[in-house]
Design a protein around this motif. Structure first.
Motif, mmCIF file in Angstrom:
data_model
loop_
_atom_site.group_PDB
_atom_site.id
_atom_site.type_symbol
_atom_site.label_atom_id
_atom_site.label_comp_id
_atom_site.label_asym_id
_atom_site.label_seq_id
_atom_site.Cartn_x
_atom_site.Cartn_y
_atom_site.Cartn_z
ATOM 1 N N TYR A 293 36.973 33.699 47.036
ATOM 2 C CA TYR A 293 36.649 35.003 46.454
ATOM 3 C C TYR A 293 37.055 35.007 44.987
ATOM 4 O O TYR A 293 38.187 34.642 44.647
ATOM 5 N N VAL A 294 36.120 35.428 44.105
ATOM 6 C CA VAL A 294 36.385 35.576 42.674
ATOM 7 C C VAL A 294 36.008 36.997 42.278
ATOM 8 O O VAL A 294 34.863 37.415 42.473
ATOM 9 N N GLU A 295 36.965 37.731 41.731
ATOM 10 C CA GLU A 295 36.743 39.135 41.403
ATOM 11 C C GLU A 295 35.818 39.313 40.204
ATOM 12 O O GLU A 295 35.046 40.266 40.149
ATOM 13 N N ARG A 296 35.863 38.389 39.255
ATOM 14 C CA ARG A 296 35.043 38.533 38.051
ATOM 15 C C ARG A 296 34.042 37.383 37.972
ATOM 16 O O ARG A 296 33.272 37.171 38.888
ATOM 17 N N ASN A 297 34.041 36.613 36.891
ATOM 18 C CA ASN A 297 33.044 35.561 36.702
ATOM 19 C C ASN A 297 33.557 34.216 37.205
ATOM 20 O O ASN A 297 34.749 33.917 37.110
ATOM 21 N N ASN A 298 32.623 33.413 37.691
ATOM 22 C CA ASN A 298 32.970 32.075 38.169
ATOM 23 C C ASN A 298 32.110 31.047 37.451
ATOM 24 O O ASN A 298 30.910 31.234 37.276
ATOM 25 N N SER A 299 32.732 29.962 37.023
ATOM 26 C CA SER A 299 31.988 28.840 36.449
ATOM 27 C C SER A 299 32.607 27.563 36.991
ATOM 28 O O SER A 299 33.569 27.052 36.449
ATOM 29 N N GLY A 300 32.067 27.119 38.078
ATOM 30 C CA GLY A 300 32.610 25.941 38.727
ATOM 31 C C GLY A 300 32.013 25.789 40.113
ATOM 32 O O GLY A 300 30.943 26.326 40.424
ATOM 33 N N LEU A 301 32.712 25.103 40.967
ATOM 34 C CA LEU A 301 32.233 24.799 42.313
ATOM 35 C C LEU A 301 33.036 25.568 43.343
ATOM 36 O O LEU A 301 34.259 25.599 43.290
ATOM 37 N N GLN A 302 32.320 26.198 44.291
ATOM 38 C CA GLN A 302 32.944 26.859 45.430
ATOM 39 C C GLN A 302 32.445 26.203 46.711
ATOM 40 O O GLN A 302 31.236 26.125 46.943
ATOM 41 N N VAL A 303 33.380 25.763 47.540
ATOM 42 C CA VAL A 303 33.032 25.147 48.823
ATOM 43 C C VAL A 303 33.899 25.790 49.895
ATOM 44 O O VAL A 303 35.126 25.837 49.763
ATOM 45 N N SER A 304 33.267 26.304 50.952
ATOM 46 C CA SER A 304 34.040 26.934 52.026
ATOM 47 C C SER A 304 33.343 26.741 53.361
ATOM 48 O O SER A 304 32.133 26.519 53.429
ATOM 49 N N GLY A 305 34.133 26.880 54.424
ATOM 50 C CA GLY A 305 33.566 26.764 55.757
ATOM 51 C C GLY A 305 32.770 27.973 56.172
ATOM 52 O O GLY A 305 31.873 27.870 57.023
ATOM 53 N N PHE A 306 33.057 29.155 55.578
ATOM 54 C CA PHE A 306 32.358 30.371 55.984
ATOM 55 C C PHE A 306 31.622 31.034 54.826
ATOM 56 O O PHE A 306 30.404 31.152 54.861
ATOM 57 N N SER A 307 32.332 31.484 53.786
ATOM 58 C CA SER A 307 31.648 32.247 52.738
ATOM 59 C C SER A 307 32.286 32.040 51.373
ATOM 60 O O SER A 307 33.468 31.726 51.257
ATOM 61 N N ASN A 308 31.462 32.253 50.337
ATOM 62 C CA ASN A 308 31.886 32.286 48.942
ATOM 63 C C ASN A 308 31.424 33.603 48.333
ATOM 64 O O ASN A 308 30.264 33.994 48.519
ATOM 65 N N VAL A 309 32.317 34.270 47.602
ATOM 66 C CA VAL A 309 31.997 35.566 47.017
ATOM 67 C C VAL A 309 32.387 35.561 45.545
ATOM 68 O O VAL A 309 33.518 35.198 45.193
ATOM 69 N N VAL A 310 31.450 35.967 44.672
ATOM 70 C CA VAL A 310 31.704 36.176 43.247
ATOM 71 C C VAL A 310 31.222 37.579 42.913
ATOM 72 O O VAL A 310 30.046 37.899 43.104
ATOM 73 N N MET A 311 32.118 38.423 42.393
ATOM 74 C CA MET A 311 31.784 39.830 42.205
ATOM 75 C C MET A 311 31.072 40.113 40.887
ATOM 76 O O MET A 311 30.563 41.214 40.694
ATOM 77 N N GLN A 312 31.022 39.155 39.969
ATOM 78 C CA GLN A 312 30.228 39.336 38.755
ATOM 79 C C GLN A 312 29.259 38.163 38.633
ATOM 80 O O GLN A 312 28.450 37.962 39.531
#
Length: 631
Positions: free
Chosen positions: A398-417
């Motif tokens: 989970y990222v509350e603001r901006n993300n610039s990179g890689l997200q890997v998860s077994g269930f979900s990835n969330v970016v709020m901006q």
């Protein structure tokens, strides 16, 4: 009458953090010939940007020296000029010169004196309670009582004894007295200027500035008197080493909270002002200010300000300031400011600040501000600011603001901006703002505006400029159309298309063309549009049709797969006509004889007819033509 010399040390909160490294360790150059020591001290103070404080009776100010020194530490210059019999203490922007040895010490005299007196406010004349009075050399200390009176026993090692008097709201004061049988003195302290008092910035979480003394575990171990001494004394006191059993049972005695140690050994628990070297504790280490070096504890480490080095604990590390280095704990690492380095914990890492480095935990990583790091955990990673790096979690990122990179998860990835990076999840990826990168999940991808590749069972977006592949693609400002077409075996193919121009889904129904036929079908497919000219474009569709009969609607044992390439000519703004060739493959269950009654004549002009296991394959070339209405 008692003879004493009063030195006011003008320290403000700005100079509170002025350390020995910034003053005595500063390198300067100086060249003098036959100059008085008093003049040379003045020139050194100007070059190093601090002030000297000293008793004129113990420093040979009228002596003449010659020096020619280049790029050398101030402390080495002082030792060259004054000799090794002096030591130096830091108080704000002041360096205090104290003599180590004298005739009394050489004679072996060890007489104990009791010094009493009162501490007053210089402006109001009111008596000051809870002021710290301590011997600068022997570390004996006392607090002024409710009447402002103090009593301290000292064993002088010199003709003069230096006493430090400190109170949190007042400027530190040092006096030198010549001990006698009866020593009674009154001390006046000057209050710090109100506008120089430390202010808590608005909007900042107050936990980030909490004193370690406010923690319950510290209150249970450290006495109130020791905390008062530590909070009162601003002068930097340095110790080569100390050993303690408990905070109040150790070589630094009751002012250990104001001492900075090079080597610190706490058999059970210890309380110090700082570490500049190595500290080891059997149970817990408590540092009021900074740690520079290595800190190890069987249970936990608590640091009030910054850590530069390594912290290792069997259960937890709690750091109230910045960390630069490595934190390792069996259970948790907690920080209240920026971390540049590595956090390793068996359960969780929690940081109320920025993270720059690596976080690795068994359960969760939580950062309340920005992350420029790699976060790896067994369950969840939470970044409540921006994230630049990589997040890997067994369950969710989970990222509350901006993300610039890689997200890997077994269930979900969330970016709020906005997200400028790739998301890979077992179930779902969610970006509330723009997605500039890949989204790959087992079920759902969502983003407002997409520029990149997406793959999932369901893709949802507001606008898409990349490629989205899925069983269902919904783009609010994308491609929607109704179609009606005919081919060699069906008279009424009604379809609905949605997605993007590059990749859309096709849903429809069809009716068999042959007279008296009861055969019908359900259609699903995917396609893409490629523009050639303004009013002429072509599309490629891949469609699967499942056939049924009205009397046998439960049967789903035969289907047609079709590859169609159509040329489209736009008649009006949203209406176009299309036609083109097709390649068809018809598959039936060869073992089900009941199907032969209505499927054997469906496939015309066959150029390939063969069986593989229980499936019969029939292939032919065909055609399609129709109308399409964009919506």
């Amino acid at each position: 009458m008692v003879r004493f010399f009063l030195l006011l040390v003008f320290g403000t909160i700005v100079s509170f953090g002025y350390s020995q490294t910034n003053s005595l360790r500063k390198k300067i150059s100086i060249s003098v010939k036959n100059e008085r020591i008093e003049t040379v001290l003045y020139r050194i103070s100007k070059a190093a940007d601090f002030n000297f404080s000293y008793n004129s009776d113990i420093v040979p100010l009228d002596s003449v020296v010659s020096l020619n020194i280049v790029n050398t530490e101030v402390v080495k210059i002082l030792n060259t000029m004054l000799g090794e019999e002096y030591s130096y203490k830091i108080a704000g922007r002041h360096v205090i010169i104290v003599r180590k040895n004298n005739s009394r010490q050489n004679k072996g005299e060890k007489t104990t004196y009791t010094i009493t007196g009162f501490v007053y406010d210089r402006e109001t004349g009111e008596r000051i309670t809870r002021a710290t009075v301590y011997d600068l050399n022997k570390l004996e200390s006392a607090l002024s009582d409710s009447m402002g009176q103090f009593r301290i026993k000292v064993t002088p090692r010199a003709d003069y004894i230096g006493l430090g008097i400190s109170r949190k709201e007042y400027l530190d004061t040092i006096i030198y007295i010549r001990p006698t049988e009866k020593n009674n003195i009154n001390i006046n302290l000057k209050r710090k200027e109100e506008h120089l008092e430390r202010m808590m910035p608005k909007g900042i979480n107050p936990l980030a500035y909490n004193n370690v003394d406010n923690l319950s575990i510290v209150k249970d171990i450290v006495s109130e008197e020791m905390m008062i001494h530590a909070n009162n004394i601003d002068i930097s006191e340095n110790s080569i080493g100390q050993i303690s059993i408990l905070p109040n049972i150790g070589t630094n005695m009751k002012i250990s909270g104001a001492m900075v140690n090079r080597v610190s050994v706490n058999l059970f628990a210890g309380y110090s002002g700082g570490v500049r070297g190595v500290e080891m504790g059997g149970f817990i280490n408590i540092i009021k200010n900074n740690v520079e070096g290595v800190q190890m504890a069987g249970f936990g480490n608590i640091t009030g300000k910054n850590t530069n080095g390594v912290q290792m604990a069997g259960f937890f590390n709690n750091n109230r300031g910045k960390v630069k280095g490595l934190q390792m704990a069996g259970f948790s690492n907690t920080g209240f400011d920026t971390i540049q380095g590595v956090q390793l914990a068996g359960f969780c890492n929690i940081l109320n600040g920025n993270m720059n480095g690596l976080q690795l935990s068994g359960f969760t990583n939580i950062v309340t501000k920005d992350v420029e790091a790699i976060q790896i955990t067994g369950f969840t990673n939470l970044a409540l600011g921006n994230c630049k790096g990589m997040q890997m979690a067994g369950f969710a990122n989970y990222v509350e603001r901006n993300n610039s990179g890689l997200q890997v998860s077994g269930f979900s990835n969330v970016v709020m901006q906005n997200n400028k990076g790739s998301q890979i999840a077992g179930f779902a990826n969610y970006t509330r703002g723009d997605q500039d990168g890949a989204q790959i999940s087992g079920f759902l991808n969502y983003a407002k505006r997409v520029n990149g590749f997406r793959f999932a069972a369901i893709n949802v977006a507001d606008t898409v400029s990349g490629l989205s592949i899925g069983l269902i693609n919904f783009v609010r400002k994308g491609y929607f159309a109704f179609g009606s077409s005919y081919d060699e075996i069906s008279a009424g193919n009604l379809t609905f298309m949605m997605g993007s121009y590059k990749f859309y889904n096709i849903f429809g129904i069809m009716k068999r063309l042959a007279p008296n036929s009861e055969t019908w079908g359900i259609t699903y497919g995917v396609g893409g549009i490629f523009r050639a000219r303004k009013k002429v474009f072509y599309n490629i569709d891949f469609i699967d049709t499942q056939f049924f009969q009205y009397k046998k609607i439960e049967r789903k044992d035969c289907s047609k797969m079709q590859l169609a390439t159509n040329i489209n000519i736009r008649l009006y703004k949203k209406l176009s006509i299309n036609a083109g060739p097709t390649l068809n493959t018809f598959m039936t269950d060869n073992l089900d004889t009941a199907l032969q009654d209505y499927v054997t004549d469906i496939a015309p002009h066959i150029f390939y007819d063969d069986r593989f296991l229980s499936v019969r394959f029939q292939m032919w070339f065909g055609w399609t033509a129709g109308l399409k209405l964009d919506i």
